[in-house]
Design a protein around this motif. Structure first.
Motif, PDB file in Angstrom:
ATOM      1  N   MET A   1       0.828  -1.212   0.000  1.00 21.01           N
ATOM      2  CA  MET A   1       0.000   0.000   0.000  1.00 21.01           C
ATOM      3  C   MET A   1       0.862   1.260   0.000  1.00 21.01           C
ATOM      4  O   MET A   1       0.560   2.235  -0.684  1.00 21.01           O
ATOM      5  CB  MET A   1      -0.944  -0.013   1.201  1.00 21.01           C
ATOM      6  CG  MET A   1      -2.080  -1.031   1.057  1.00 21.01           C
ATOM      7  SD  MET A   1      -3.349  -0.908   2.352  1.00 21.01           S
ATOM      8  CE  MET A   1      -2.495  -1.651   3.735  1.00 21.01           C
ATOM      9  N   ASN A   2       1.962   1.228   0.784  1.00 20.90           N
ATOM     10  CA  ASN A   2       2.877   2.371   0.794  1.00 20.90           C
ATOM     11  C   ASN A   2       3.477   2.608  -0.588  1.00 20.90           C
ATOM     12  O   ASN A   2       3.562   3.744  -1.059  1.00 20.90           O
ATOM     13  CB  ASN A   2       4.014   2.137   1.794  1.00 20.90           C
ATOM     14  CG  ASN A   2       3.566   2.273   3.234  1.00 20.90           C
ATOM     15  OD1 ASN A   2       2.509   2.819   3.519  1.00 20.90           O
ATOM     16  ND2 ASN A   2       4.382   1.776   4.152  1.00 20.90           N
ATOM     17  N   ALA A   3       3.897   1.504  -1.242  1.00 24.19           N
ATOM     18  CA  ALA A   3       4.504   1.607  -2.572  1.00 24.19           C
ATOM     19  C   ALA A   3       3.492   2.123  -3.596  1.00 24.19           C
ATOM     20  O   ALA A   3       3.814   2.970  -4.429  1.00 24.19           O
ATOM     21  CB  ALA A   3       5.049   0.249  -3.004  1.00 24.19           C
ATOM     22  N   ALA A   4       2.251   1.620  -3.520  1.00 27.02           N
ATOM     23  CA  ALA A   4       1.205   2.067  -4.447  1.00 27.02           C
ATOM     24  C   ALA A   4       0.913   3.544  -4.266  1.00 27.02           C
ATOM     25  O   ALA A   4       0.721   4.289  -5.237  1.00 27.02           O
ATOM     26  CB  ALA A   4      -0.060   1.244  -4.234  1.00 27.02           C
ATOM     27  N   SER A   5       0.884   3.985  -3.013  1.00 28.58           N
ATOM     28  CA  SER A   5       0.605   5.390  -2.709  1.00 28.58           C
ATOM     29  C   SER A   5       1.742   6.295  -3.164  1.00 28.58           C
ATOM     30  O   SER A   5       1.518   7.367  -3.719  1.00 28.58           O
ATOM     31  CB  SER A   5       0.368   5.551  -1.212  1.00 28.58           C
ATOM     32  OG  SER A   5       0.216   6.899  -0.860  1.00 28.58           O
ATOM     33  N   ALA A   6       2.988   5.851  -2.923  1.00 28.56           N
ATOM     34  CA  ALA A   6       4.146   6.692  -3.238  1.00 28.56           C
ATOM     35  C   ALA A   6       4.503   6.698  -4.717  1.00 28.56           C
ATOM     36  O   ALA A   6       4.915   7.726  -5.260  1.00 28.56           O
ATOM     37  CB  ALA A   6       5.350   6.217  -2.418  1.00 28.56           C
ATOM     38  N   PHE A   7       4.313   5.545  -5.389  1.00 31.48           N
ATOM     39  CA  PHE A   7       4.813   5.421  -6.764  1.00 31.48           C
ATOM     40  C   PHE A   7       3.738   5.028  -7.783  1.00 31.48           C
ATOM     41  O   PHE A   7       4.060   4.531  -8.861  1.00 31.48           O
ATOM     42  CB  PHE A   7       5.965   4.409  -6.804  1.00 31.48           C
ATOM     43  CG  PHE A   7       7.058   4.720  -5.837  1.00 31.48           C
ATOM     44  CD1 PHE A   7       7.705   5.942  -5.865  1.00 31.48           C
ATOM     45  CD2 PHE A   7       7.442   3.798  -4.871  1.00 31.48           C
ATOM     46  CE1 PHE A   7       8.714   6.239  -4.962  1.00 31.48           C
ATOM     47  CE2 PHE A   7       8.444   4.083  -3.968  1.00 31.48           C
ATOM     48  CZ  PHE A   7       9.083   5.307  -4.011  1.00 31.48           C
ATOM     49  N   GLY A   8       2.481   5.226  -7.415  1.00 31.71           N
ATOM     50  CA  GLY A   8       1.403   4.892  -8.351  1.00 31.71           C
ATOM     51  C   GLY A   8       1.524   5.629  -9.671  1.00 31.71           C
ATOM     52  O   GLY A   8       1.211   5.095 -10.742  1.00 31.71           O
TER      53      GLY A   8
ATOM     54  N   VAL B   1      12.305  -0.537  -2.919  1.00 32.05           N
ATOM     55  CA  VAL B   1      11.050   0.202  -3.149  1.00 32.05           C
ATOM     56  C   VAL B   1      10.313   0.401  -1.826  1.00 32.05           C
ATOM     57  O   VAL B   1       9.833   1.499  -1.522  1.00 32.05           O
ATOM     58  CB  VAL B   1      10.143  -0.543  -4.154  1.00 32.05           C
ATOM     59  CG1 VAL B   1       8.764   0.125  -4.239  1.00 32.05           C
ATOM     60  CG2 VAL B   1      10.789  -0.579  -5.531  1.00 32.05           C
ATOM     61  N   TYR B   2      10.235  -0.660  -1.020  1.00 37.37           N
ATOM     62  CA  TYR B   2       9.515  -0.580   0.254  1.00 37.37           C
ATOM     63  C   TYR B   2      10.184   0.428   1.197  1.00 37.37           C
ATOM     64  O   TYR B   2       9.505   1.208   1.863  1.00 37.37           O
ATOM     65  CB  TYR B   2       9.459  -1.951   0.931  1.00 37.37           C
ATOM     66  CG  TYR B   2       8.696  -2.994   0.149  1.00 37.37           C
ATOM     67  CD1 TYR B   2       7.701  -2.623  -0.757  1.00 37.37           C
ATOM     68  CD2 TYR B   2       8.982  -4.356   0.296  1.00 37.37           C
ATOM     69  CE1 TYR B   2       7.007  -3.583  -1.484  1.00 37.37           C
ATOM     70  CE2 TYR B   2       8.283  -5.318  -0.424  1.00 37.37           C
ATOM     71  CZ  TYR B   2       7.306  -4.925  -1.313  1.00 37.37           C
ATOM     72  OH  TYR B   2       6.612  -5.869  -2.020  1.00 37.37           O
ATOM     73  N   LYS B   3      11.527   0.397   1.252  1.00 38.59           N
ATOM     74  CA  LYS B   3      12.239   1.336   2.127  1.00 38.59           C
ATOM     75  C   LYS B   3      12.047   2.772   1.671  1.00 38.59           C
ATOM     76  O   LYS B   3      11.903   3.687   2.479  1.00 38.59           O
ATOM     77  CB  LYS B   3      13.732   0.990   2.160  1.00 38.59           C
ATOM     78  CG  LYS B   3      14.043  -0.275   2.942  1.00 38.59           C
ATOM     79  CD  LYS B   3      15.527  -0.574   2.936  1.00 38.59           C
ATOM     80  CE  LYS B   3      15.825  -1.880   3.690  1.00 38.59           C
ATOM     81  NZ  LYS B   3      17.257  -2.211   3.647  1.00 38.59           N
ATOM     82  N   LEU B   4      12.027   2.963   0.352  1.00 41.47           N
ATOM     83  CA  LEU B   4      11.854   4.301  -0.213  1.00 41.47           C
ATOM     84  C   LEU B   4      10.428   4.807  -0.016  1.00 41.47           C
ATOM     85  O   LEU B   4      10.200   6.011   0.115  1.00 41.47           O
ATOM     86  CB  LEU B   4      12.203   4.259  -1.705  1.00 41.47           C
ATOM     87  CG  LEU B   4      12.569   5.553  -2.419  1.00 41.47           C
ATOM     88  CD1 LEU B   4      13.715   6.265  -1.710  1.00 41.47           C
ATOM     89  CD2 LEU B   4      12.936   5.264  -3.859  1.00 41.47           C
ATOM     90  N   ALA B   5       9.469   3.875   0.027  1.00 43.72           N
ATOM     91  CA  ALA B   5       8.055   4.245   0.166  1.00 43.72           C
ATOM     92  C   ALA B   5       7.608   4.323   1.619  1.00 43.72           C
ATOM     93  O   ALA B   5       6.511   4.824   1.892  1.00 43.72           O
ATOM     94  CB  ALA B   5       7.182   3.232  -0.583  1.00 43.72           C
ATOM     95  N   ALA B   6       8.423   3.811   2.528  1.00 49.60           N
ATOM     96  CA  ALA B   6       8.039   3.795   3.943  1.00 49.60           C
ATOM     97  C   ALA B   6       7.801   5.201   4.465  1.00 49.60           C
ATOM     98  O   ALA B   6       8.374   6.176   3.968  1.00 49.60           O
ATOM     99  CB  ALA B   6       9.124   3.101   4.766  1.00 49.60           C
ATOM    100  N   LYS B   7       6.945   5.306   5.470  1.00 51.77           N
ATOM    101  CA  LYS B   7       6.582   6.622   6.015  1.00 51.77           C
ATOM    102  C   LYS B   7       7.790   7.368   6.572  1.00 51.77           C
ATOM    103  O   LYS B   7       7.836   8.593   6.557  1.00 51.77           O
ATOM    104  CB  LYS B   7       5.519   6.454   7.101  1.00 51.77           C
ATOM    105  CG  LYS B   7       4.170   6.015   6.540  1.00 51.77           C
ATOM    106  CD  LYS B   7       3.150   5.832   7.640  1.00 51.77           C
ATOM    107  CE  LYS B   7       1.815   5.362   7.065  1.00 51.77           C
ATOM    108  NZ  LYS B   7       0.799   5.136   8.128  1.00 51.77           N
ATOM    109  N   GLY B   8       8.772   6.620   7.048  1.00 52.50           N
ATOM    110  CA  GLY B   8       9.944   7.268   7.639  1.00 52.50           C
ATOM    111  C   GLY B   8      10.960   7.762   6.622  1.00 52.50           C
ATOM    112  O   GLY B   8      11.888   8.485   6.966  1.00 52.50           O
ATOM    113  N   ALA B   9      10.781   7.374   5.338  1.00 51.98           N
ATOM    114  CA  ALA B   9      11.745   7.799   4.305  1.00 51.98           C
ATOM    115  C   ALA B   9      11.514   9.267   3.964  1.00 51.98           C
ATOM    116  O   ALA B   9      10.381   9.701   3.781  1.00 51.98           O
ATOM    117  CB  ALA B   9      11.576   6.935   3.058  1.00 51.98           C
TER     118      ALA B   9
END
Length: 211
Positions: A27-34, A48-56
């Protein structure tokens, strides 16, 4: 420890065979990189997950998106290093902000004390200039460190005293229990004592709890 899944986590496992953490990553990845699917195509899922995480950091995410859209494919390891570095920088800035706010609160208390002592505006202004010098800051930092060290030493001393008091209390209870057993068992005390001394404390405790 391992977190027990809630209703949503159980539902995900049942219908999709995935954990709640995996779903959150998707969901984070879809929201950040949709709007930038190239990132998902070109980079490993973990990156991708680390880059999309809320803390990134948001600015770093935008920077990577621009690089990939311009035809540059950044090295995944280099991206993760940039994420780690950006997080460290953000943490450093937050710590600096905390120090600044703490300094300002200390000055406000100091200024109030000066006002209460009848100091004039000129005196307060002069004291503020002295307060802001590097030497004065170092002195306050040293004083805070000494105060923190003293506090730690006092806490360690208090804990040591509590341990000593507890040990003395346990020794008194043990002596009292031994005296009671000796009085109650009479001639059988030595035989019972020898048997008890052969038993481990854990086994004796478990047996007493179960009795």
């Amino acid at each position: 420890g391992k977190r027990t899944p809630g209703k949503f986590g159980k539902w995900l496992e049942h219908h999709f065979g995935m954990s709640e953490r995996s779903a959150q990553n998707y969901m984070n990845a879809a929201s950040a990189f949709g709007a930038s699917p190239k990132i998902v195509e070109l980079l490993p899922p973990t990156t991708v997950y680390k880059l999309a995480a809320k803390g990134a950091p948001y600015e770093l995410r935008l920077s990577v998106i621009k690089e990939i859209e311009s035809g540059i494919t950044p090295d995944p390891e280099e991206i993760e290093l940039r994420i780690s570095s950006a997080k460290s920088e953000e943490r450093r800035k937050r710590e600096e902000e905390l120090v600044v706010r703490k300094e300002e609160r200390e000055w406000q208390k100091h200024e109030q004390a000066l006002r209460n002592a009848g100091k004039s505006d000129a005196d307060v202004e002069l004291e503020r200039k002295r307060w802001d010098t590097k030497k004065a800051r170092k002195e306050r930092l040293l004083q805070r460190r000494l105060a923190e060290e003293q506090k730690r030493e006092e806490e360690a001393l208090r804990e040591s005293e509590e341990r000593t008091q507890n040990a003395e209390k346990m020794a008194q209870i043990a002596a009292k229990m031994a005296a009671i057993l000796k009085k109650r068992l009479g001639g059988d005390f030595q035989k019972a004592r020898d048997a008890i001394l052969k038993i481990s404390y854990e086994d004796l405790r478990a047996a007493l709890q179960a009795a």
